[in-house]
Design an enzyme around this catalytic site. Structure first.
Site, mmCIF file in Angstrom:
data_model
loop_
_atom_site.group_PDB
_atom_site.id
_atom_site.type_symbol
_atom_site.label_atom_id
_atom_site.label_comp_id
_atom_site.label_asym_id
_atom_site.label_seq_id
_atom_site.Cartn_x
_atom_site.Cartn_y
_atom_site.Cartn_z
ATOM 1 N N GLY A 236 29.897 2.902 -3.981
ATOM 2 C CA GLY A 236 31.058 3.508 -3.347
ATOM 3 C C GLY A 236 32.138 3.827 -4.358
ATOM 4 O O GLY A 236 32.107 3.325 -5.488
ATOM 5 N N PRO A 238 35.698 3.987 -6.392
ATOM 6 C CA PRO A 238 36.521 2.869 -6.853
ATOM 7 C C PRO A 238 37.547 2.463 -5.793
ATOM 8 O O PRO A 238 38.102 3.317 -5.109
ATOM 9 C CB PRO A 238 37.247 3.431 -8.080
ATOM 10 C CG PRO A 238 36.454 4.600 -8.516
ATOM 11 C CD PRO A 238 35.768 5.134 -7.298
ATOM 12 N N THR A 240 37.122 0.898 -2.972
ATOM 13 C CA THR A 240 36.725 0.872 -1.571
ATOM 14 C C THR A 240 36.393 -0.545 -1.100
ATOM 15 O O THR A 240 36.022 -0.732 0.048
ATOM 16 C CB THR A 240 35.508 1.782 -1.310
ATOM 17 O OG1 THR A 240 34.557 1.553 -2.351
ATOM 18 C CG2 THR A 240 35.920 3.230 -1.307
ATOM 19 N N LYS A 242 34.232 -2.959 -2.854
ATOM 20 C CA LYS A 242 32.893 -3.477 -3.157
ATOM 21 C C LYS A 242 32.971 -4.913 -3.669
ATOM 22 O O LYS A 242 32.249 -5.791 -3.207
ATOM 23 C CB LYS A 242 32.209 -2.580 -4.203
ATOM 24 C CG LYS A 242 32.031 -1.147 -3.739
ATOM 25 C CD LYS A 242 31.349 -0.298 -4.790
ATOM 26 C CE LYS A 242 32.196 -0.074 -6.031
ATOM 27 N NZ LYS A 242 33.427 0.672 -5.808
ATOM 28 N N HIS A 458 57.215 29.165 -9.786
ATOM 29 C CA HIS A 458 55.804 28.792 -9.886
ATOM 30 C C HIS A 458 55.393 27.944 -8.664
ATOM 31 O O HIS A 458 54.451 28.280 -7.946
ATOM 32 C CB HIS A 458 55.566 28.011 -11.191
ATOM 33 C CG HIS A 458 54.172 27.524 -11.371
ATOM 34 N ND1 HIS A 458 53.291 28.111 -12.244
ATOM 35 C CD2 HIS A 458 53.487 26.511 -10.786
ATOM 36 C CE1 HIS A 458 52.134 27.488 -12.188
ATOM 37 N NE2 HIS A 458 52.219 26.499 -11.311
ATOM 38 N N GLU A 459 56.144 26.891 -8.414
ATOM 39 C CA GLU A 459 55.804 26.024 -7.277
ATOM 40 C C GLU A 459 56.025 26.751 -5.959
ATOM 41 O O GLU A 459 55.259 26.588 -5.010
ATOM 42 C CB GLU A 459 56.617 24.727 -7.307
ATOM 43 C CG GLU A 459 56.347 23.824 -8.502
ATOM 44 C CD GLU A 459 54.879 23.483 -8.699
ATOM 45 O OE1 GLU A 459 54.145 23.369 -7.699
ATOM 46 O OE2 GLU A 459 54.459 23.359 -9.861
ATOM 47 N N ASP A 534 46.227 24.275 -13.100
ATOM 48 C CA ASP A 534 45.788 25.103 -11.966
ATOM 49 C C ASP A 534 44.547 25.887 -12.340
ATOM 50 O O ASP A 534 43.572 25.939 -11.594
ATOM 51 C CB ASP A 534 46.874 26.117 -11.591
ATOM 52 C CG ASP A 534 48.152 25.454 -11.141
ATOM 53 O OD1 ASP A 534 48.089 24.286 -10.732
ATOM 54 O OD2 ASP A 534 49.210 26.118 -11.202
#
Ligand code: ADP
Ligand code: ZN
Ligand code: MG
Length: 645
Positions: A236, A238, A240, A242, A458-459, A534
């Site tokens: 699974g 990282p 999660t 385990k 830009h944003e 981007d």
């Protein structure tokens, strides 16, 4: 920059760590000597304690704070020495310091390595390119640091001897501490991790139930001739849970838990790894029924003889030892081997053969309702104000792992503590979520007016196109306050869980990604380097659309996927591409076409809606941060003023 989902592995662990030394070979006299020695050490260390601080300007911070800075990419370099980590940040940050709990600005810091392993540390250091210097503690003050750090261990040893003696009468066998470096978790009802601590993960829990039954009563299974799988692989992403699950299995079954972390072997001298594995199994067999847990199996169990620079001697020896141990015991012995990995694809096939790790348990990222459950577990000991809505928080954190959620609540608690509140309220939680999603704010960075305009447009471009395209994920926040490494971020959050991506979703995503560049060229007639991330992401997506998902125009429903991960992860470098040069150039052309068309699409939207773009950019330049709601209002208002036609 835009980003949509993040799942970062964060992990705070604090399990019952309880070295239990064997008492049989130690005479009473030796014990007495040891006690005297440790008392002497306490006295000696006390008189020299000033010698240990080498840098008066360094601020002592908790390890968790260090991890937060590291995750945010704000750590420039660190020096590890003894059990101490010293380092410097790229830009100053604040922490709660001193005895009065005031905020302290700091740049240089010192923190203690936690007494447990942090398996993600090395990966994080590599990912953020943090300079790491490991120093031997040789000078006098360093030597004292080492002694000081040994002190608790010596004391523990002394206590352990006493314990071992008192327990021998009850027929317990305790294990040699330090021989394998593995940790032995004994049954301790008061502190043991159980399935109650693991929220969600119902599927994995159900699959592990059988193992627990077996460990509780191996005889019952043996009588019927049933055998257990020797090795179970937890797979699974990282964070999660385990490692947590493995520990909970031991807690539920009430058996000793031996754990060892794969990446540890990489830091060791050649030959040590293999003997560690040998010792580990020998001890596990002696105290069976028991669980051996190999965390981060991929770092030793990687495909042999692959990757840049050829094989890694230490790793291969360790892996071979592990394989022969797995073959060396019978199925009906009471030792179950659990292992965890987030890269099952790069494991050596020899590990996955029958009789080894032949059973897989998948641990998925939590769904919305599971996230609610995890948030509940981790807010058990945190006072929440009535305006905190965990269900809403769960909805707005798709893609977060259990560890991310834990980290989020911890950040929120830190926020609240900093402001001296008595409970964690909504604003703390929201700030924390933004911090986990987008990284730390880097305030105090001077940005000129011209640059601010560029960033705002830009944003603004990303934001407007995201609003206008039907399949694009809703905007959560747009900011031109530098966070982490990005100068500006347009944050989108998917509305629900997304498991398969339709073509039109991907197409809209490409347009949103390229809208920053489109806006720059449209408004300023120039291109900036700010679009780098981007472009990289858009190119990667377009490439996968064409070569893996059969979404290209002329290529047909073909996958040219080479199943390639990164070469650094042990994939073959020299493997030839399974398609011709001609196809390769077709793919390239198709990728370029997709990207230029997406840029054009974004540009058209921005041209037609220019008043809205100007409105967003102006508001951004002024307020620096807008919520999705604010962007929607601005766009609506701007559109109403446009004369029809
Ligand atoms: P992994 O080993 O999969 O990377 P860990 O087990 O180390 O993840 O998880 C890190 C931390 O995140 C755990 O110690 C726990 O506090 C939290 N966590 C992860 N998953 C869950 C879960 N399902 N329920 C409760 N806490 C969780
Ligand atoms: Zn961008
Ligand atoms: Mg783990």
């Amino acid at each position: 920059m835009t980003q949509s989902e993040h799942s970062r592995g964060v992990c705070h662990r604090g399990a019952a760590f309880r070295p239990a030394p064997e008492g049989t070979w130690v005479s009473r006299r030796a014990r007495a000597l040891l006690l005297i020695a440790s008392v002497l050490l306490v006295l000696a260390a006390g008189s020299c304690a000033e010698g240990t601080s080498m840098d008066p300007e360094a601020v002592r911070i908790p390890y968790s704070e260090f991890r937060v800075q590291l995750e945010a990419g704000n750590v420039a370099r660190i020096v590890a020495r003894g059990s101490e980590i010293r380092g410097e940040l790229e830009s100053p940050a604040q922490t709660i310091g001193g005895t009065n709990g005031a905020l302290v600005d700091y740049r240089r810091f010192v923190t203690h390595r936690p007494p447990f392993e942090d398996p993600e540390l090395y990966a994080l250091l590599r990912r953020h390119n943090v300079e790491l210097d490991v120093q031997q503690a040789t000078d006098l003050s360093g030597a004292w640091t080492v002694l000081l750090n040994l002190l608790p261990i010596l004391l523990l040893l002394a206590i352990g001897f006493a314990l071992a003696r008192s327990m021998r009468g009850q027929g317990h066998t305790l294990t040699d501490f330090g021989r394998s470096g593995a940790k032995l978790y004994r049954k301790e009802p008061a502190t043991a991790v159980t399935f109650d601590d693991v929220a969600g993960a119902e599927g994995a829990k159900a699959e592990l139930q059988e193992v627990i039954e077996f460990l509780r009563n191996p005889a019952k299974f043996r009588r019927l001739g049933a055998t257990m799988p020797k090795g179970i692989l937890l797979v699974g992403a990282p964070g999660t849970g385990k490692t947590l699950l493995a520990r909970a299995v031991a807690g539920e079954a009430g058996v000793p838990f031996y754990s060892i972390t794969g990446s540890d072997f990489m830091e060791m001298f050649v030959g040590v790894g293999a003997s560690r594995v040998r010792d580990l199994f020998a001890e596990a067999k002696r105290t069976q029924p028991s669980i051996v847990f190999v965390d981060e199996l991929d770092s030793i169990g990687r495909l042999r003889g692959a990757g840049i620079g050829g094989g890694h001697d230490e790793r291969e020896q360790t892996l071979n030892q592990l394989l022969s141990e797995l073959d060396g015991f019978e199925r009906n012995e009471g030792v179950i081997v659990l292992a965890a990995t987030n890269r099952p694809d790069i494991l050596d096939p020899a590990l996955l053969r029958p009789g080894r790790f032949d059973r897989r348990v998948t641990v998925d990222l939590p769904t919305t309702s599971q996230r609610v459950a995890i948030l509940r577990v981790h807010s058990r000991n945190k006072p929440l104000a009535p305006d905190v809505d965990l269900e809403e928080l769960a909805r707005s954190t798709p893609g977060f792992s259990g560890a991310d959620l834990e980290n989020l609540l911890n950040e929120a608690a830190l926020n609240a503590a900093r402001e001296g509140k008595s409970a964690i309220d909504r604003s703390d939680v929201e700030d924390a979520r933004d911090k986990v999603l987008m990284g730390l704010k880097r305030e105090g960075m001077a940005i000129g007016d011209e640059e601010k305009q560029l960033l705002a447009y830009h944003e603004g471009g990303h934001a407007l196109v995201a609003m206008r395209l039907p399949r694009a994920d809703p905007i959560h926040k747009v900011t031109i306050v530098p966070r982490g490494r990005a100068m500006g971020i347009t944050q989108q959050l998917p509305e629900g869980e997304i498991h398969v991506y339709p073509q039109d979703y991907m197409a809209d995503r490409l347009a949103v990604l390229l809208a920053g560049r489109a806006s720059e060229t449209l408004v300023f007639g120039t291109r900036t380097s700010g679009a780098e991330a981007d472009l990289r992401e858009a190119t990667m997506i377009a490439h996968r659309m064409v070569s893996s998902w059969g979404m290209g125009l002329d290529l047909g429903p073909v996958s040219f996927d080479t199943e390639g991960g990164s070469v650094f992860l042990g994939e073959d470098l020299g493997r030839p591409r399974p398609y011709s040069e001609e196809t390769a150039s077709l793919i390239d052309r198709e990728v370029q076409r997709l990207l230029s068309e997406s840029l054009e699409r974004a540009r058209t939207i921005l041209e037609q809606d220019r008043p809205a773009l100007v409105a967003i950019a102006t508001a951004l330049a002024e307020k620096e941060e807008l919520t999705g709601e604010e962007v929607r209002e601005i766009v609506e208002r701007a559109s109403q003023h446009v004369p029809a036609g």
